[in-house]
Design a protein around this motif. Structure first.
Motif, PDB file in Angstrom:
ATOM      1  N   LYS A 270     -68.469 -42.021 105.776  1.00  0.00           N
ATOM      2  CA  LYS A 270     -69.348 -42.579 104.229  1.00  0.00           C
ATOM      3  C   LYS A 270     -70.123 -43.465 105.564  1.00  0.00           C
ATOM      4  CE  LYS A 270     -66.261 -44.485 101.225  1.00  0.00           C
ATOM      5  NZ  LYS A 270     -65.722 -45.073 100.055  1.00  0.00           N
ATOM      6  N   THR A 271     -71.282 -43.657 105.202  1.00  0.00           N
ATOM      7  CA  THR A 271     -72.105 -44.701 105.600  1.00  0.00           C
ATOM      8  C   THR A 271     -72.059 -46.280 105.991  1.00  0.00           C
ATOM      9  OG1 THR A 271     -74.583 -42.921 105.552  1.00  0.00           O
ATOM     10  CG2 THR A 271     -74.748 -45.092 106.565  1.00  0.00           C
ATOM     11  N   ALA A 272     -71.523 -46.326 107.653  1.00  0.00           N
ATOM     12  CA  ALA A 272     -71.151 -48.186 107.207  1.00  0.00           C
ATOM     13  C   ALA A 272     -72.457 -48.879 107.359  1.00  0.00           C
ATOM     14  CB  ALA A 272     -70.409 -47.951 108.121  1.00  0.00           C
ATOM     15  N   LEU A 273     -73.397 -47.847 108.336  1.00  0.00           N
ATOM     16  CA  LEU A 273     -74.400 -48.864 108.810  1.00  0.00           C
ATOM     17  C   LEU A 273     -75.833 -47.989 108.974  1.00  0.00           C
ATOM     18  CD1 LEU A 273     -75.642 -52.154 109.500  1.00  0.00           C
ATOM     19  CD2 LEU A 273     -74.548 -51.499 112.147  1.00  0.00           C
ATOM     20  N   GLU A 274     -76.932 -48.775 108.691  1.00  0.00           N
ATOM     21  CA  GLU A 274     -78.117 -48.640 108.458  1.00  0.00           C
ATOM     22  C   GLU A 274     -79.094 -49.070 109.597  1.00  0.00           C
ATOM     23  OE1 GLU A 274     -79.384 -44.415 106.909  1.00  0.00           O
ATOM     24  OE2 GLU A 274     -79.204 -45.577 105.419  1.00  0.00           O
ATOM     25  N   ALA A 275     -79.574 -49.494 111.043  1.00  0.00           N
ATOM     26  CA  ALA A 275     -79.690 -50.755 111.331  1.00  0.00           C
ATOM     27  C   ALA A 275     -81.360 -49.879 112.404  1.00  0.00           C
ATOM     28  CB  ALA A 275     -79.334 -51.678 112.137  1.00  0.00           C
TER      29      ALA A 275
ATOM     30  N   ALA B 109     -82.397 -45.243 121.822  1.00  0.00           N
ATOM     31  CA  ALA B 109     -82.599 -45.019 120.858  1.00  0.00           C
ATOM     32  C   ALA B 109     -83.824 -46.065 119.662  1.00  0.00           C
ATOM     33  CB  ALA B 109     -81.518 -44.414 119.775  1.00  0.00           C
ATOM     34  N   ASP B 110     -84.767 -44.834 118.586  1.00  0.00           N
ATOM     35  CA  ASP B 110     -84.940 -46.157 117.732  1.00  0.00           C
ATOM     36  C   ASP B 110     -84.103 -46.560 116.786  1.00  0.00           C
ATOM     37  OD1 ASP B 110     -87.291 -46.196 119.132  1.00  0.00           O
ATOM     38  OD2 ASP B 110     -87.578 -43.879 118.231  1.00  0.00           O
ATOM     39  N   GLU B 111     -83.698 -46.188 116.299  1.00  0.00           N
ATOM     40  CA  GLU B 111     -82.709 -46.711 114.653  1.00  0.00           C
ATOM     41  C   GLU B 111     -80.853 -45.935 115.185  1.00  0.00           C
ATOM     42  OE1 GLU B 111     -84.207 -44.589 111.434  1.00  0.00           O
ATOM     43  OE2 GLU B 111     -86.444 -45.157 112.174  1.00  0.00           O
ATOM     44  N   VAL B 112     -79.905 -46.691 114.427  1.00  0.00           N
ATOM     45  CA  VAL B 112     -78.787 -46.159 114.175  1.00  0.00           C
ATOM     46  C   VAL B 112     -78.213 -46.070 113.612  1.00  0.00           C
ATOM     47  CG1 VAL B 112     -76.446 -46.922 114.905  1.00  0.00           C
ATOM     48  CG2 VAL B 112     -77.883 -47.487 116.904  1.00  0.00           C
ATOM     49  N   THR B 113     -77.161 -45.429 112.938  1.00  0.00           N
ATOM     50  CA  THR B 113     -76.472 -44.198 112.033  1.00  0.00           C
ATOM     51  C   THR B 113     -75.293 -44.688 111.846  1.00  0.00           C
ATOM     52  OG1 THR B 113     -78.271 -43.369 110.042  1.00  0.00           O
ATOM     53  CG2 THR B 113     -75.603 -42.780 109.640  1.00  0.00           C
ATOM     54  N   ILE B 114     -74.256 -45.750 111.361  1.00  0.00           N
ATOM     55  CA  ILE B 114     -72.634 -45.144 112.146  1.00  0.00           C
ATOM     56  C   ILE B 114     -71.972 -44.680 110.789  1.00  0.00           C
ATOM     57  CG2 ILE B 114     -70.531 -47.500 112.592  1.00  0.00           C
ATOM     58  CD1 ILE B 114     -72.744 -48.530 113.765  1.00  0.00           C
ATOM     59  N   LEU B 115     -70.982 -44.261 110.923  1.00  0.00           N
ATOM     60  CA  LEU B 115     -70.560 -43.507 109.849  1.00  0.00           C
ATOM     61  C   LEU B 115     -68.430 -44.053 110.078  1.00  0.00           C
ATOM     62  CD1 LEU B 115     -70.462 -39.939 109.831  1.00  0.00           C
ATOM     63  CD2 LEU B 115     -71.977 -41.616 108.274  1.00  0.00           C
TER      64      LEU B 115
ATOM     65  N   VAL C 144     -86.171 -41.494 117.490  1.00  0.00           N
ATOM     66  CA  VAL C 144     -84.759 -41.105 118.030  1.00  0.00           C
ATOM     67  C   VAL C 144     -83.555 -41.652 117.506  1.00  0.00           C
ATOM     68  CG1 VAL C 144     -82.856 -41.040 120.130  1.00  0.00           C
ATOM     69  CG2 VAL C 144     -85.159 -40.684 121.164  1.00  0.00           C
ATOM     70  N   VAL C 145     -82.925 -41.235 116.725  1.00  0.00           N
ATOM     71  CA  VAL C 145     -82.051 -41.630 115.686  1.00  0.00           C
ATOM     72  C   VAL C 145     -80.201 -41.912 116.187  1.00  0.00           C
ATOM     73  CG1 VAL C 145     -80.914 -41.839 113.282  1.00  0.00           C
ATOM     74  CG2 VAL C 145     -83.139 -41.322 114.311  1.00  0.00           C
ATOM     75  N   ALA C 146     -79.577 -41.997 116.101  1.00  0.00           N
ATOM     76  CA  ALA C 146     -77.833 -42.632 117.492  1.00  0.00           C
ATOM     77  C   ALA C 146     -77.297 -42.640 116.055  1.00  0.00           C
ATOM     78  CB  ALA C 146     -78.502 -43.318 117.851  1.00  0.00           C
ATOM     79  N   LEU C 147     -76.003 -41.503 116.171  1.00  0.00           N
ATOM     80  CA  LEU C 147     -75.135 -41.001 115.281  1.00  0.00           C
ATOM     81  C   LEU C 147     -73.769 -41.732 115.255  1.00  0.00           C
ATOM     82  CD1 LEU C 147     -74.097 -40.548 113.045  1.00  0.00           C
ATOM     83  CD2 LEU C 147     -74.158 -38.204 113.494  1.00  0.00           C
ATOM     84  N   PHE C 148     -73.526 -42.479 115.597  1.00  0.00           N
ATOM     85  CA  PHE C 148     -72.118 -43.002 116.296  1.00  0.00           C
ATOM     86  C   PHE C 148     -70.873 -43.242 114.478  1.00  0.00           C
ATOM     87  CE2 PHE C 148     -75.098 -46.352 119.231  1.00  0.00           C
ATOM     88  CZ  PHE C 148     -75.127 -45.284 119.638  1.00  0.00           C
ATOM     89  N   GLY C 149     -69.369 -43.444 115.398  1.00  0.00           N
ATOM     90  CA  GLY C 149     -68.058 -43.279 114.642  1.00  0.00           C
ATOM     91  C   GLY C 149     -67.390 -42.903 115.726  1.00  0.00           C
ATOM     92  N   ASP C 150     -66.075 -43.071 115.083  1.00  0.00           N
ATOM     93  CA  ASP C 150     -65.114 -43.230 115.682  1.00  0.00           C
ATOM     94  C   ASP C 150     -64.454 -42.167 115.458  1.00  0.00           C
ATOM     95  OD1 ASP C 150     -62.638 -43.898 117.204  1.00  0.00           O
ATOM     96  OD2 ASP C 150     -62.035 -45.061 115.649  1.00  0.00           O
ATOM     97  N   ASN C 151     -63.624 -42.033 116.180  1.00  0.00           N
ATOM     98  CA  ASN C 151     -62.920 -39.496 116.014  1.00  0.00           C
ATOM     99  C   ASN C 151     -62.583 -39.992 114.782  1.00  0.00           C
ATOM    100  OD1 ASN C 151     -63.311 -39.535 118.896  1.00  0.00           O
ATOM    101  ND2 ASN C 151     -60.634 -40.096 119.906  1.00  0.00           N
TER     102      ASN C 151
ATOM    103  N   VAL D 278     -69.368 -51.180 117.628  1.00  0.00           N
ATOM    104  CA  VAL D 278     -68.322 -51.058 118.166  1.00  0.00           C
ATOM    105  C   VAL D 278     -66.793 -51.580 116.451  1.00  0.00           C
ATOM    106  CG1 VAL D 278     -66.014 -51.271 119.190  1.00  0.00           C
ATOM    107  CG2 VAL D 278     -67.885 -51.055 120.650  1.00  0.00           C
ATOM    108  N   ALA D 279     -67.905 -53.096 116.024  1.00  0.00           N
ATOM    109  CA  ALA D 279     -66.559 -53.339 115.082  1.00  0.00           C
ATOM    110  C   ALA D 279     -67.203 -52.706 114.528  1.00  0.00           C
ATOM    111  CB  ALA D 279     -67.383 -55.163 115.029  1.00  0.00           C
ATOM    112  N   THR D 280     -68.002 -52.346 113.545  1.00  0.00           N
ATOM    113  CA  THR D 280     -68.577 -51.544 111.626  1.00  0.00           C
ATOM    114  C   THR D 280     -67.257 -50.353 112.835  1.00  0.00           C
ATOM    115  OG1 THR D 280     -70.900 -52.341 112.742  1.00  0.00           O
ATOM    116  CG2 THR D 280     -70.928 -50.681 111.012  1.00  0.00           C
ATOM    117  N   MET D 281     -67.650 -49.388 113.423  1.00  0.00           N
ATOM    118  CA  MET D 281     -66.610 -48.597 113.904  1.00  0.00           C
ATOM    119  C   MET D 281     -65.569 -48.141 113.229  1.00  0.00           C
ATOM    120  SD  MET D 281     -68.925 -46.770 117.628  1.00  0.00           S
ATOM    121  CE  MET D 281     -67.106 -45.766 117.800  1.00  0.00           C
ATOM    122  N   VAL D 282     -65.137 -49.442 113.559  1.00  0.00           N
ATOM    123  CA  VAL D 282     -63.792 -49.603 113.851  1.00  0.00           C
ATOM    124  C   VAL D 282     -63.092 -49.660 112.387  1.00  0.00           C
ATOM    125  CG1 VAL D 282     -62.898 -49.755 116.510  1.00  0.00           C
ATOM    126  CG2 VAL D 282     -63.379 -51.931 114.951  1.00  0.00           C
TER     127      VAL D 282
END
Length: 259
Positions: A231-236, A221-227, A39-46, A247-251
């Motif tokens: 751009k991809t800001a973080l994979e962890a 989730a097992d893994e997270v990717t943040i846009l 399970v990979v979560a894709l996060f990111g602000d609007n 939240v810090a990465t999203m903003v």
């Protein structure tokens, strides 16, 4: 034994994807990788590009640059049908269910089974076989419904979401993409949907979840990717992150620091 032999297959991935709409650069360098059984979560602000990313992975839009991978192989997707043929399906935020139709009819919508022989040629559907397959699909996901013949509009929000997930699992062989699966659901119903994510991944499919429900999805989730700004800001690993980290990465805090 080589590392390639032990690593899980990549169910679906997008590498260095870029997409521009007119003067708007929706994605400039976005990457994500979803291994089978994960399970990979894709996060990111609007406005971060999540919806565009999802549509590229589904073949709704085509990337201006970058590469798509499905089942460990580079692919070109020209339509949703292309993605479906390769075993990828999506549970959309609006669920795309026909409220007046039964659970069985919704699960086989566009995939109706016809009877054998002359009755099949005449267009008669095999309702018995469809009900048995639908019941088996729901049981394998531990989904309990009052009836398979009840109209979907009679179900609760969580039950409708479960039907949409079960339908996607029935027709997917590689990966399932989920767009805001817990939106508008109560706490208990959201937990049921999150349990389904784990069950689906345990069956061997890759699961990509786009969500604003950070605390709940981070736990499953097992893994997270943040846009961030396309751009991809973080994979962890999800276990290495907290909600404040996300939240810090999203903003953009970490992205700014890394620039």
């Amino acid at each position: 034994m080589s590392s390639d032999a032990t690593r899980p297959q990549i169910a679906i991935a997008g590498r260095h994807l870029a997409k521009k709409f007119g003067h708007v650069q929706a994605l400039s360098d976005a990457s994500i990788s979803v291994p089978s059984g994960t399970v990979v979560a894709l996060f990111g602000d609007n406005g971060a590009g999540k919806s565009t990313f999802l549509k590229l992975l589904l073949g709704i839009h085509q990337a201006d640059a970058g590469e798509l991978i499905i089942g460990d192989k580079p692919v070109v997707l020209r339509s949703v049908r292309d993605a479906q043929r390769l075993g990828v399906d999506c549970v959309y935020q609006d669920l795309a269910l026909a409220p007046d139709l039964s659970v069985v009819d919704n699960m086989f919508l566009g995939h109706e089974l016809t009877r054998q022989g002359a009755l099949g040629w005449a267009g008669f559907v095999d309702r018995k076989e469809m009900q048995e397959r639908a019941d088996d699909a729901l049981r394998r996901l531990s989904i309990k419904l009052p009836s398979l013949t009840v109209a979907v509009q009679e179900l609760s929000g969580g039950q409708k979401q479960a039907v949409a997930v079960a339908r996607a699992v029935m027709w997917s062989k590689t990966a399932i993409l989920m767009d805001e699966p817990t939106a508008a659901l109560g706490a208990r119903q959201s937990e049921i949907v999150c349990d389904l994510m784990r069950t689906v991944a345990a069956s061997g499919l890759g699961v990509l979840v786009v969500s604003h429900d950070l605390p709940r999805v981070l736990k499953v989730a097992d893994e997270v990717t943040i846009l961030w700004r396309g751009k991809t800001a973080l994979e962890a690993r999800a276990a290495d992150l907290t909600v404040p980290d996300v939240v810090a990465t999203m903003v953009g805090y970490r992205a700014d620091e890394a620039a």
